[in-house]
Design an enzyme around this catalytic site. Structure first.
Site, short mmCIF file in Angstrom:
data_model
loop_
_atom_site.label_atom_id
_atom_site.label_comp_id
_atom_site.label_asym_id
_atom_site.label_seq_id
_atom_site.Cartn_x
_atom_site.Cartn_y
_atom_site.Cartn_z
N THR A 133 0.84 -1.33 -0.10
CA THR A 133 0.03 -0.13 0.01
C THR A 133 0.77 1.28 0.02
O THR A 133 0.48 2.44 0.26
CB THR A 133 -0.93 0.07 1.20
OG1 THR A 133 0.03 -0.07 2.55
CG2 THR A 133 -1.79 -1.18 1.16
N GLU A 134 2.26 1.20 -0.24
CA GLU A 134 3.11 2.25 -0.10
C GLU A 134 2.63 3.46 -0.91
O GLU A 134 2.73 4.60 -0.50
CB GLU A 134 4.38 1.87 -0.42
CG GLU A 134 5.21 1.23 0.63
CD GLU A 134 4.89 -0.40 0.45
OE1 GLU A 134 5.83 -1.02 0.87
OE2 GLU A 134 3.89 -0.85 -0.25
N VAL A 135 2.14 3.34 -2.35
CA VAL A 135 1.83 4.45 -3.11
C VAL A 135 0.71 5.27 -2.43
O VAL A 135 0.45 6.42 -2.85
CB VAL A 135 1.61 3.93 -4.63
CG1 VAL A 135 2.68 3.17 -5.17
CG2 VAL A 135 0.40 2.81 -4.59
N ILE A 137 0.27 6.35 0.42
CA ILE A 137 0.85 7.42 1.40
C ILE A 137 2.07 8.05 0.94
O ILE A 137 2.85 9.04 1.68
CB ILE A 137 1.22 6.63 2.74
CG1 ILE A 137 2.38 5.79 2.42
CG2 ILE A 137 -0.03 6.27 3.47
CD1 ILE A 137 2.90 5.13 4.10
N PHE A 139 4.74 6.95 -0.69
CA PHE A 139 5.73 6.22 -0.31
C PHE A 139 6.09 5.23 -1.49
O PHE A 139 5.31 5.04 -2.55
CB PHE A 139 5.86 5.40 0.91
CG PHE A 139 7.30 5.07 1.47
CD1 PHE A 139 8.29 5.66 1.47
CD2 PHE A 139 7.29 3.53 2.00
CE1 PHE A 139 9.59 5.36 1.96
CE2 PHE A 139 8.72 3.30 2.48
CZ PHE A 139 9.73 4.16 2.28
#
Length: 257
Positions: A133-135, A137, A139
């Site tokens: 799920t980084e994208v 936030i 990241f």
């Protein structure tokens, strides 16, 4: 309090993430303890198979966001050092001389999904969600991307990494991200039975060499890959395990691994 508990039972080393109040989120200290625990297990003659599991309701929620926020005050060089620490852990698990099984009793998100990606086998409960799920936030899933592409191919990796969407355990199994789905009441037993089967049926030396072979040949062209494979083939023929296994087979004896 130890952030990673270590225990060996019946030739199985259990590494347990132990930060349940933070959903086993990863920070520098936890990454360091994980690395030390995997090193300990790799050298532990009493341990043939390694199981990675967790306390609490969540397997691992990924990076500790509070910790990431603190890192924004660091210099670029300090952030390189911190990122390299996680990269080294992932490489360590991938290249480890022993088989690693993930016992996933809850959600595995972002860096937590990364840990699951690195394991050789994975068992998960039906309710577990997976995703990078980084994208969402701002990241990026930088380090795990190298291993995920190798594991499930670029097409599926792009889908997961660029969308940032969570997927079910069933979908993760279809993608090849995890191997088995089992009910929570049977999870520990199923993992234990599988680990014991590997202990009893397979040569530790052969499993370690096979992991090494698969890790290296993917970066080689065909000629060099075949040369490397042939060399490993020849070296393994001289190993004690190979001599023992072939002799037992020819003599119709049960092999005791």
């Amino acid at each position: 309090m130890s952030l990673v508990e270590y225990e060996v039972n019946d030739r199985i080393a259990y590494l347990t993430l132990n930060r349940p109040d933070k959903r086993n989120a990863l920070n520098s200290e936890m990454v360091a303890q994980l690395s030390e625990s995997f090193k300990r297990a790799s050298l532990d003659e009493a341990a043939k198979i390694i199981v990675l599991k967790a306390n609490g309701k969540v397997f691992c929620a990924g990076a500790d966001l509070g910790y990431l926020q603190q890192l924004q005050q660091n210099t670029f060089e300090e952030n390189i050092a911190d990122s390299t620490q996680l990269a080294s852990l992932f490489e360590q698990i991938y290249m480890l001389n022993k088989v690693v099984i993930a016992q996933i009793h809850g959600h595995a998100i972002a860096g937590g999904c990364g840990l699951a990606t690195l394991c050789d086998f994975s068992f998960a409960v039906p309710e577990a969600n997976f995703g990078y799920t980084e994208v969402k936030i701002g990241f990026i899933p930088a380090i795990v991307s190298l291993f995920l592409i190798r594991k499930i191919g670029e097409g599926k990796a792009r889908e997961l990494l660029l969308s940032g969407e969570l997927i079910s355990a069933e979908q993760a199994q279809v993608y090849g991200l995890i191997n088995y789905i089992t009910e929570e009441s049977e999870l520990s037993l199923k993992v234990q039975e599988f680990a014991r089967k590997l202990c009893h049926n397979n040569s530790a030396q052969s499993m370690g060499s096979t992991k090494k072979l698969m890790a290296h040949i993917q970066t080689m062209d065909l000629t060099n890959g075949l040369r490397f494979a042939a060399r490993m083939n020849a070296e393994t023929r001289e190993s004690a395990d190979c001599k023992k296994g072939i002799a037992a087979f020819l003599n119709k004896q049960e092999i005791q691994w």
